[in-house]
Design a protein around this motif. Structure first.
Motif, short mmCIF file in Angstrom:
data_model
loop_
_atom_site.label_atom_id
_atom_site.label_comp_id
_atom_site.label_asym_id
_atom_site.label_seq_id
_atom_site.Cartn_x
_atom_site.Cartn_y
_atom_site.Cartn_z
N GLU A 57 0.83 -1.20 0.00
CA GLU A 57 0.00 0.00 0.00
C GLU A 57 0.87 1.26 0.00
N LYS A 58 1.98 1.23 0.75
CA LYS A 58 2.84 2.41 0.85
C LYS A 58 3.73 2.60 -0.39
N GLN A 59 4.16 1.50 -0.97
CA GLN A 59 5.11 1.58 -2.09
C GLN A 59 4.42 1.71 -3.45
N SER A 60 3.13 1.52 -3.50
CA SER A 60 2.41 1.62 -4.77
C SER A 60 2.17 3.07 -5.16
N VAL A 61 2.14 3.33 -6.45
CA VAL A 61 1.69 4.62 -6.97
C VAL A 61 0.18 4.52 -7.09
N GLN A 62 -0.52 5.37 -6.35
CA GLN A 62 -1.99 5.29 -6.31
C GLN A 62 -2.63 6.44 -7.08
N ILE A 63 -3.53 6.07 -7.98
CA ILE A 63 -4.21 7.06 -8.82
C ILE A 63 -5.70 6.73 -8.87
N ASP A 64 -6.54 7.75 -8.79
CA ASP A 64 -7.97 7.56 -8.97
C ASP A 64 -8.29 7.57 -10.46
N VAL A 65 -8.98 6.55 -10.91
CA VAL A 65 -9.30 6.42 -12.34
C VAL A 65 -10.82 6.38 -12.52
N MET A 131 -20.84 -7.37 -10.29
CA MET A 131 -19.75 -7.89 -11.10
C MET A 131 -19.56 -7.13 -12.41
N THR A 132 -20.62 -6.67 -13.03
CA THR A 132 -20.46 -5.93 -14.29
C THR A 132 -19.58 -4.70 -14.12
N GLU A 133 -19.56 -4.14 -12.90
CA GLU A 133 -18.71 -2.98 -12.65
C GLU A 133 -17.25 -3.39 -12.45
N PHE A 134 -17.01 -4.58 -11.94
CA PHE A 134 -15.66 -5.14 -11.89
C PHE A 134 -15.13 -5.28 -13.32
N ILE A 135 -15.98 -5.84 -14.18
CA ILE A 135 -15.57 -6.09 -15.57
C ILE A 135 -15.30 -4.78 -16.30
N ALA A 136 -16.16 -3.79 -16.11
CA ALA A 136 -15.96 -2.47 -16.73
C ALA A 136 -14.65 -1.85 -16.25
N SER A 137 -14.33 -2.02 -14.98
CA SER A 137 -13.09 -1.48 -14.43
C SER A 137 -11.87 -2.15 -15.07
N HIS A 139 -11.63 -3.43 -18.07
CA HIS A 139 -11.47 -2.93 -19.44
C HIS A 139 -10.86 -1.53 -19.46
N GLU A 140 -11.29 -0.68 -18.56
CA GLU A 140 -10.76 0.69 -18.54
C GLU A 140 -9.30 0.70 -18.10
N LEU A 141 -8.95 -0.13 -17.12
CA LEU A 141 -7.56 -0.20 -16.69
C LEU A 141 -6.67 -0.76 -17.79
N ASP A 142 -7.21 -1.66 -18.59
CA ASP A 142 -6.46 -2.18 -19.73
C ASP A 142 -6.16 -1.07 -20.72
N LYS A 143 -7.11 -0.17 -20.92
CA LYS A 143 -6.90 0.97 -21.82
C LYS A 143 -5.84 1.93 -21.29
N GLN A 144 -5.88 2.17 -19.99
CA GLN A 144 -5.01 3.19 -19.40
C GLN A 144 -3.64 2.68 -18.97
N PHE A 145 -3.55 1.41 -18.56
CA PHE A 145 -2.28 0.89 -18.05
C PHE A 145 -1.74 -0.29 -18.85
N GLY A 146 -2.57 -0.88 -19.69
CA GLY A 146 -2.16 -2.06 -20.43
C GLY A 146 -1.28 -1.74 -21.62
N PRO A 147 -1.00 -2.75 -22.47
CA PRO A 147 -1.57 -4.10 -22.34
C PRO A 147 -0.92 -4.88 -21.21
N PHE A 148 -1.71 -5.76 -20.61
CA PHE A 148 -1.22 -6.64 -19.56
C PHE A 148 -0.80 -7.97 -20.17
N GLU A 149 0.30 -8.51 -19.67
CA GLU A 149 0.73 -9.82 -20.16
C GLU A 149 -0.16 -10.93 -19.59
N TYR A 150 -0.46 -10.80 -18.30
CA TYR A 150 -1.25 -11.82 -17.62
C TYR A 150 -2.27 -11.16 -16.69
#
Length: 287
Positions: A57-65, A131-137, A139-150
């Motif tokens: 929690e302390k070492q992570s870069v935290q951003i509101d998206v 759950m649909t809001e988990f899924i939407a989140s 997809h949006e994180l993939d757009k902003q921080f991805g692509p993710f390998e895994y």
């Protein structure tokens, strides 16, 4: 259901005042009882961050998206500096640092992780989600921080990842731990814990289907799995009291390319910090 539990290793326990209220509403109006149950079903418990997660929690870069499709904001955690990123998704009533032991190992191996507090979880605002809001989140994180390998998900997070992949999220491989399966079974289990009649569960399901305009079964993991070709490692404990191990076997039987690991005596949450489990995850994603 905002009451904090003494331990996040315990199975869900419904407070007595809620049980009394649910039974009272069932006696006077099944419709009111089903609406009350639906409200509880979409209201996660916010637990305090345990000490073992403090360093992440302390070492992570935290951003509101902002997640535009649901008009909600989530707290994100960027852990590590590598370009090789892995998405971590917590489960119901979890938080973005919950997969800390897995994240630490991935960091040691040269990866970086991106995780988030789902809507109404952790530091993210709101009181209710689904759950649909988990899924939407995702997809949006993939757009902003991805692509993710895994992608690695626990419980509802695992269900959400499989659904996101079906909706065109691309990852080389996915890992799901203690994942649920059939939405109807989840509802039945929830209604039983509220000590209500099955009729209330049926009414609650119909309420959600009318609200969202589609069958909840469309999001059941084994149903979605039929359309997923991504290699998936399924990990589940046979003593999981929150999600029955039969879910893992069902999901495994419906996926086209999957590997199954069944553990013992680790339950639903302790499994996330088990060394053998983490070793299996590393072996799977690096193979």
């Amino acid at each position: 259901m905002s009451k904090k539990s003494k331990s996040d290793n315990q199975s869900l326990q419904i407070p007595k005042p809620i049980l009394i209220t649910a039974k009272f509403l069932q006696a006077i109006s099944p419709k009111l009882a089903s609406r009350f149950a639906a409200k509880l079903f979409t209201t996660p418990i916010k637990y305090k961050i345990p000490k073992r997660e403090f360093h992440m929690e302390k070492q992570s870069v935290q951003i509101d998206v902002l997640i535009p499709s649901i008009n909600k904001t989530v707290k994100t955690y960027q852990y590590g500096n590598s370009k090789n990123k892995i998405l971590l998704v917590h489960g119901w009533s979890g938080r973005g640092t919950q997969l800390v032991k897995i994240a630490d190992k991935l960091i040691d191996l040269g990866y970086a992780t991106v995780s988030f507090d789902a809507p109404a979880h952790g530091k993210s605002k709101g009181n209710s989600t689904i759950m649909t809001e988990f899924i939407a989140s995702i997809h949006e994180l993939d757009k902003q921080f991805g692509p993710f390998e895994y992608a690695i998900g626990h419980s509802l997070g695992g269900m959400s990842i499989i659904n996101a992949i079906k909706q065109n999220l691309y990852v080389k491989k996915a890992v799901i731990i203690g994942s649920g399966d059939l939405i109807q079974d989840i509802i039945i289990d929830f209604i039983e814990k509220l000590q209500l009649k099955p009729e209330i569960g049926n009414r609650m399901r119909e309420h959600f289907e009318q609200k969202f305009g589609e069958s909840m079964n469309n999001y059941s993991t084994s149903v979605v799995a039929k359309n997923v070709e991504t290699p998936v490692l399924i990990i589940h404990d046979e003593d999981d009291s929150d999600v029955n191990v039969k879910c893992a076997h069902s999901i495994h039987s419906h996926l086209k390319n999957s590997k199954l690991m069944i553990t013992k005596k680790l339950g639903h949450r302790k499994i996330l910090g088990n060394e053998k489990v983490i070793e299996e995850i590393i072996t799977f994603i690096r193979s």
